[in-house]
Motif scaffolding. Structure first.
Motif, PDB file in Angstrom:
ATOM      1  N   THR A  36      -9.251 -15.158   5.337  1.00 42.62           N
ATOM      2  CA  THR A  36      -9.673 -14.832   3.980  1.00 42.62           C
ATOM      3  C   THR A  36     -10.102 -13.372   3.929  1.00 42.62           C
ATOM      4  O   THR A  36     -10.385 -12.750   4.956  1.00 42.62           O
ATOM      5  N   GLY A  37     -10.147 -12.836   2.738  1.00 39.72           N
ATOM      6  CA  GLY A  37     -10.588 -11.460   2.559  1.00 39.72           C
ATOM      7  C   GLY A  37     -10.097 -10.913   1.233  1.00 39.72           C
ATOM      8  O   GLY A  37      -9.490 -11.633   0.426  1.00 39.72           O
ATOM      9  N   ARG A  38     -10.384  -9.652   0.997  1.00 39.67           N
ATOM     10  CA  ARG A  38      -9.945  -8.979  -0.219  1.00 39.67           C
ATOM     11  C   ARG A  38      -9.221  -7.708   0.169  1.00 39.67           C
ATOM     12  O   ARG A  38      -9.613  -7.020   1.114  1.00 39.67           O
ATOM     13  N   ILE A  39      -8.194  -7.371  -0.592  1.00 43.48           N
ATOM     14  CA  ILE A  39      -7.476  -6.116  -0.417  1.00 43.48           C
ATOM     15  C   ILE A  39      -8.003  -5.179  -1.502  1.00 43.48           C
ATOM     16  O   ILE A  39      -7.832  -5.446  -2.694  1.00 43.48           O
ATOM     17  N   ILE A  40      -8.682  -4.104  -1.082  1.00 45.19           N
ATOM     18  CA  ILE A  40      -9.279  -3.191  -2.053  1.00 45.19           C
ATOM     19  C   ILE A  40      -8.835  -1.753  -1.775  1.00 45.19           C
ATOM     20  O   ILE A  40      -8.416  -1.421  -0.664  1.00 45.19           O
ATOM     21  N   ASP A  41      -8.950  -0.911  -2.803  1.00 44.59           N
ATOM     22  CA  ASP A  41      -8.629   0.501  -2.635  1.00 44.59           C
ATOM     23  C   ASP A  41      -9.897   1.287  -2.307  1.00 44.59           C
ATOM     24  O   ASP A  41     -10.967   0.712  -2.094  1.00 44.59           O
ATOM     25  N   ILE A  42      -9.785   2.589  -2.281  1.00 45.77           N
ATOM     26  CA  ILE A  42     -10.909   3.446  -1.907  1.00 45.77           C
ATOM     27  C   ILE A  42     -12.075   3.336  -2.885  1.00 45.77           C
ATOM     28  O   ILE A  42     -13.216   3.604  -2.543  1.00 45.77           O
ATOM     29  N   ASN A  43     -11.793   2.925  -4.134  1.00 43.11           N
ATOM     30  CA  ASN A  43     -12.833   2.781  -5.157  1.00 43.11           C
ATOM     31  C   ASN A  43     -13.382   1.357  -5.231  1.00 43.11           C
ATOM     32  O   ASN A  43     -14.050   1.008  -6.200  1.00 43.11           O
ATOM     33  N   ASN A  44     -13.086   0.541  -4.244  1.00 43.19           N
ATOM     34  CA  ASN A  44     -13.536  -0.845  -4.172  1.00 43.19           C
ATOM     35  C   ASN A  44     -12.924  -1.713  -5.280  1.00 43.19           C
ATOM     36  O   ASN A  44     -13.493  -2.718  -5.666  1.00 43.19           O
ATOM     37  N   GLU A  45     -11.778  -1.319  -5.792  1.00 47.97           N
ATOM     38  CA  GLU A  45     -11.044  -2.085  -6.806  1.00 47.97           C
ATOM     39  C   GLU A  45      -9.999  -2.953  -6.108  1.00 47.97           C
ATOM     40  O   GLU A  45      -9.358  -2.517  -5.144  1.00 47.97           O
ATOM     41  N   ALA A  46      -9.815  -4.177  -6.597  1.00 48.71           N
ATOM     42  CA  ALA A  46      -8.819  -5.079  -6.018  1.00 48.71           C
ATOM     43  C   ALA A  46      -7.414  -4.519  -6.233  1.00 48.71           C
ATOM     44  O   ALA A  46      -7.102  -3.984  -7.292  1.00 48.71           O
ATOM     45  N   ILE A  47      -6.589  -4.620  -5.208  1.00 45.20           N
ATOM     46  CA  ILE A  47      -5.195  -4.198  -5.304  1.00 45.20           C
ATOM     47  C   ILE A  47      -4.378  -5.419  -5.688  1.00 45.20           C
ATOM     48  O   ILE A  47      -4.293  -6.380  -4.932  1.00 45.20           O
ATOM     49  N   ILE A  48      -3.793  -5.374  -6.888  1.00 46.58           N
ATOM     50  CA  ILE A  48      -3.011  -6.497  -7.403  1.00 46.58           C
ATOM     51  C   ILE A  48      -1.579  -6.387  -6.881  1.00 46.58           C
ATOM     52  O   ILE A  48      -0.970  -5.322  -6.920  1.00 46.58           O
ATOM     53  N   GLY A  49      -1.058  -7.493  -6.381  1.00 50.30           N
ATOM     54  CA  GLY A  49       0.337  -7.553  -5.943  1.00 50.30           C
ATOM     55  C   GLY A  49       0.604  -7.039  -4.547  1.00 50.30           C
ATOM     56  O   GLY A  49       1.746  -6.809  -4.185  1.00 50.30           O
ATOM     57  N   ALA A  50      -0.435  -6.882  -3.730  1.00 52.45           N
ATOM     58  CA  ALA A  50      -0.242  -6.467  -2.335  1.00 52.45           C
ATOM     59  C   ALA A  50       0.360  -7.632  -1.549  1.00 52.45           C
ATOM     60  O   ALA A  50      -0.065  -8.768  -1.690  1.00 52.45           O
ATOM     61  N   SER A  51       1.360  -7.346  -0.748  1.00 49.52           N
ATOM     62  CA  SER A  51       2.008  -8.376   0.070  1.00 49.52           C
ATOM     63  C   SER A  51       1.303  -8.473   1.420  1.00 49.52           C
ATOM     64  O   SER A  51       1.030  -7.456   2.057  1.00 49.52           O
ATOM     65  N   ILE A  52       1.036  -9.697   1.838  1.00 47.66           N
ATOM     66  CA  ILE A  52       0.442  -9.952   3.148  1.00 47.66           C
ATOM     67  C   ILE A  52       1.398 -10.870   3.899  1.00 47.66           C
ATOM     68  O   ILE A  52       1.747 -11.936   3.415  1.00 47.66           O
ATOM     69  N   LEU A  53       1.829 -10.431   5.088  1.00 47.53           N
ATOM     70  CA  LEU A  53       2.744 -11.222   5.906  1.00 47.53           C
ATOM     71  C   LEU A  53       2.128 -11.492   7.267  1.00 47.53           C
ATOM     72  O   LEU A  53       1.479 -10.625   7.849  1.00 47.53           O
ATOM     73  N   GLU A  54       2.351 -12.701   7.769  1.00 50.86           N
ATOM     74  CA  GLU A  54       1.932 -13.046   9.120  1.00 50.86           C
ATOM     75  C   GLU A  54       2.929 -12.430  10.084  1.00 50.86           C
ATOM     76  O   GLU A  54       4.139 -12.662   9.984  1.00 50.86           O
ATOM     77  N   LYS A  55       2.430 -11.635  11.010  1.00 50.83           N
ATOM     78  CA  LYS A  55       3.284 -10.917  11.947  1.00 50.83           C
ATOM     79  C   LYS A  55       4.188 -11.874  12.729  1.00 50.83           C
ATOM     80  O   LYS A  55       3.731 -12.897  13.232  1.00 50.83           O
ATOM     81  N   GLY A  56       5.457 -11.555  12.774  1.00 51.90           N
ATOM     82  CA  GLY A  56       6.414 -12.344  13.541  1.00 51.90           C
ATOM     83  C   GLY A  56       6.920 -13.590  12.838  1.00 51.90           C
ATOM     84  O   GLY A  56       7.626 -14.386  13.435  1.00 51.90           O
ATOM     85  N   THR A  57       6.541 -13.794  11.559  1.00 51.12           N
ATOM     86  CA  THR A  57       6.988 -14.969  10.817  1.00 51.12           C
ATOM     87  C   THR A  57       7.436 -14.548   9.426  1.00 51.12           C
ATOM     88  O   THR A  57       7.378 -13.373   9.077  1.00 51.12           O
ATOM     89  N   THR A  58       7.842 -15.521   8.637  1.00 52.73           N
ATOM     90  CA  THR A  58       8.153 -15.272   7.233  1.00 52.73           C
ATOM     91  C   THR A  58       7.050 -15.817   6.335  1.00 52.73           C
ATOM     92  O   THR A  58       7.207 -15.866   5.120  1.00 52.73           O
ATOM     93  N   ASN A  59       5.909 -16.207   6.915  1.00 54.74           N
ATOM     94  CA  ASN A  59       4.759 -16.699   6.154  1.00 54.74           C
ATOM     95  C   ASN A  59       4.055 -15.528   5.483  1.00 54.74           C
ATOM     96  O   ASN A  59       3.788 -14.513   6.119  1.00 54.74           O
ATOM     97  N   GLY A  60       3.733 -15.693   4.219  1.00 53.72           N
ATOM     98  CA  GLY A  60       3.035 -14.621   3.535  1.00 53.72           C
ATOM     99  C   GLY A  60       2.543 -15.031   2.173  1.00 53.72           C
ATOM    100  O   GLY A  60       2.738 -16.153   1.732  1.00 53.72           O
ATOM    101  N   THR A  61       1.888 -14.083   1.502  1.00 51.61           N
ATOM    102  CA  THR A  61       1.359 -14.300   0.175  1.00 51.61           C
ATOM    103  C   THR A  61       1.259 -12.961  -0.536  1.00 51.61           C
ATOM    104  O   THR A  61       1.446 -11.915   0.073  1.00 51.61           O
TER     105      THR A  61
END
Length: 68
Positions: A36-61
């Motif tokens: 779990t966690g949040r993807i944020i920019d330098i201004n502590n704003e949420a980054i919408i639409g960032a892709s997260i992939l599990e290394k070595g797999t096709t699992n992601g969100t």
């Protein structure tokens, strides 16, 4: 004498098979983790639409408006 040797070899084969199955099933259960966690920019704003992939797999969100 020969019969005891064959019985011993069968026993070793059965033991090796049992251990292999046990180790495979153990590693399959050990792979379940929740990240779990949040993807944020330098201004502590949420980054919408960032892709997260599990290394070595096709699992992601993709993150939503809150960043998770």
């Amino acid at each position: 004498m020969e019969n005891k040797k064959e019985d011993f070899q069968r026993g070793i084969y059965k033991l090796a098979t049992l251990l292999l199955v046990a180790f495979i099933s153990q590693s399959a259960f050990a792979q379940k983790q929740t990240i779990t966690g949040r993807i944020i920019d330098i201004n502590n704003e949420a980054i919408i639409g960032a892709s997260i992939l599990e290394k070595g797999t096709t699992n992601g969100t993709i993150t939503d408006f809150d960043g998770p």
